[in-house]
Design a protein around this motif. Sequence first.
Motif, PDB file in Angstrom:
ATOM      1  N   GLY A 116       9.117 -35.944 -10.668  1.00  0.00           N
ATOM      2  CA  GLY A 116       7.997 -35.495 -11.495  1.00  0.00           C
ATOM      3  C   GLY A 116       8.239 -35.543 -12.986  1.00  0.00           C
ATOM      4  O   GLY A 116       7.364 -35.175 -13.774  1.00  0.00           O
ATOM      5  N   ALA A 117       9.417 -36.002 -13.426  1.00  0.00           N
ATOM      6  CA  ALA A 117       9.737 -36.003 -14.859  1.00  0.00           C
ATOM      7  C   ALA A 117       8.785 -36.877 -15.667  1.00  0.00           C
ATOM      8  O   ALA A 117       8.493 -36.576 -16.833  1.00  0.00           O
ATOM      9  N   LEU A 118       8.281 -37.956 -15.052  1.00  0.00           N
ATOM     10  CA  LEU A 118       7.402 -38.861 -15.800  1.00  0.00           C
ATOM     11  C   LEU A 118       6.107 -38.188 -16.239  1.00  0.00           C
ATOM     12  O   LEU A 118       5.509 -38.574 -17.249  1.00  0.00           O
ATOM     13  N   THR A 119       5.635 -37.192 -15.502  1.00  0.00           N
ATOM     14  CA  THR A 119       4.423 -36.473 -15.897  1.00  0.00           C
ATOM     15  C   THR A 119       4.744 -35.129 -16.508  1.00  0.00           C
ATOM     16  O   THR A 119       3.932 -34.569 -17.239  1.00  0.00           O
ATOM     17  N   ARG A 120       5.939 -34.616 -16.235  1.00  0.00           N
ATOM     18  CA  ARG A 120       6.296 -33.291 -16.744  1.00  0.00           C
ATOM     19  C   ARG A 120       6.780 -33.349 -18.187  1.00  0.00           C
ATOM     20  O   ARG A 120       6.622 -32.392 -18.952  1.00  0.00           O
ATOM     21  N   HIS A 121       7.364 -34.465 -18.569  1.00  0.00           N
ATOM     22  CA  HIS A 121       7.920 -34.567 -19.922  1.00  0.00           C
ATOM     23  C   HIS A 121       7.481 -35.884 -20.558  1.00  0.00           C
ATOM     24  O   HIS A 121       7.578 -36.939 -19.934  1.00  0.00           O
ATOM     25  N   ARG A 122       7.002 -35.788 -21.783  1.00  0.00           N
ATOM     26  CA  ARG A 122       6.587 -36.983 -22.518  1.00  0.00           C
ATOM     27  C   ARG A 122       7.463 -37.169 -23.739  1.00  0.00           C
ATOM     28  O   ARG A 122       7.814 -36.204 -24.424  1.00  0.00           O
ATOM     29  N   TRP A 123       7.815 -38.421 -24.018  1.00  0.00           N
ATOM     30  CA  TRP A 123       8.592 -38.753 -25.210  1.00  0.00           C
ATOM     31  C   TRP A 123       7.658 -39.131 -26.344  1.00  0.00           C
ATOM     32  O   TRP A 123       6.583 -39.668 -26.130  1.00  0.00           O
TER      33      TRP A 123
END
Length: 428
Positions: free
Chosen positions: A156-163
Amino acid sequence: MRIILLVIAIVAIAAPALLVHFGPRVVVVHGHIVRAPHRHVVPKAELPPVEPVTFQDLAPGDARAYNAGVPFSADPNPAARPFHLSGTPDEQARATDCMAAAMLYEAGDDNEGQRAVGQVIINRVRHPAFPKTICGVVFQGSERSTGCQFTFTCDGALTRHRWRPEQWARARTQAAKSLGGQVYGAVGYATHYHTDWVVPYWQSSLDKVAAVHTHLFFRWSGWWGTPPAFNRTVSPDEPVIPALAYYSDAHKGGGVFGPPLTVEAVVAALAPEALPSPLPGDLETFLVTIDPHLPPDSYPLFATRACGDRPRCKVMAWTDKARTPGAMPLDAGQIDTMAFSYMRDRTYHYDKALWNCATFKRPDPSECMKTQVLLPAKEVVIKAPAATTIPATTDNLTGVRRKPVSVPTPSAPATPAKPESHVPQESH
């Protein structure tokens, strides 16, 4: 009898030796027993398995102590050969963006860590045990909730954290360099790595060859970790990865990993705790900080999810947490920096979303908040008959109107103009 005693003696000696040689390696770390599978060197005639990532049950401090006791391989650690990406411009763009995503989510905004991660991906794509495209290597196992090769692809990191855009741009630049011939020699032909605060089960079957910051790098033991094993021809047929559509135009089409990532999918992927709560004592009003990296077109859907089934609802959003108010009413500065507003009243069939178009350009001007200016108050003089004329003025405070003094006169007093403010075009 002597023969029987001899057999018993041989068994008594040989059994423990065989158990030590073929059984799991047992290490005690701070009172915790670590059972590592015995090293198995895969012969050249067999393809080594790529196992799902599972970890020993160790606290981070214990894992660091264990990892510190694992020696580095004494065998040569030659640098890998330069790699040059082939394919059409679209295929190259997809590969570059898959590589950039892995670099960012695995190593953060750190150039040396990104180069090390990129070299492992290149080593894998050249090795016959792994997929034969860059995106295939990065997203191997991502269709599972656990067991993916790169955890950011399935946790889920791709939707949980944005760069931030500038971080993404730096990673993309580094990815292009790595795919254009730049070599990070320190990790050699490493195909695996992990952080020093975990101990994966596969570790005992591989050779430890390098450490970069908190990451430890490994290659397969035996022939499969030598340069001749990395002889596979890489395919340019890079798949489309819809999960990267937020960052990458090259991944906005359909693909083998699922349908394109839509605005609805972006918002639906938000964790429940990402949705705001209404104001205490006013369950119809939300003052929220909205993620500035979400697509602006997703704001209305975000607002409607926050409102739920409420027949009346008002959501006002800012992209800067420091500017987000905690209570009503709003002052002029808070209104001026508001990024988005959504208001609903189902009694009157009203449903309206507005953007601050100084920040978010909209194709339809009717979607823009109406910007007005606070004007200073003007002096107001009320005239009465000569015998009872009483002047009444404001205190000349900017933006503040004082009610004029009433006097008994048959003439109607002048009415001050209503002050203007920066408000949404629609009044609520």
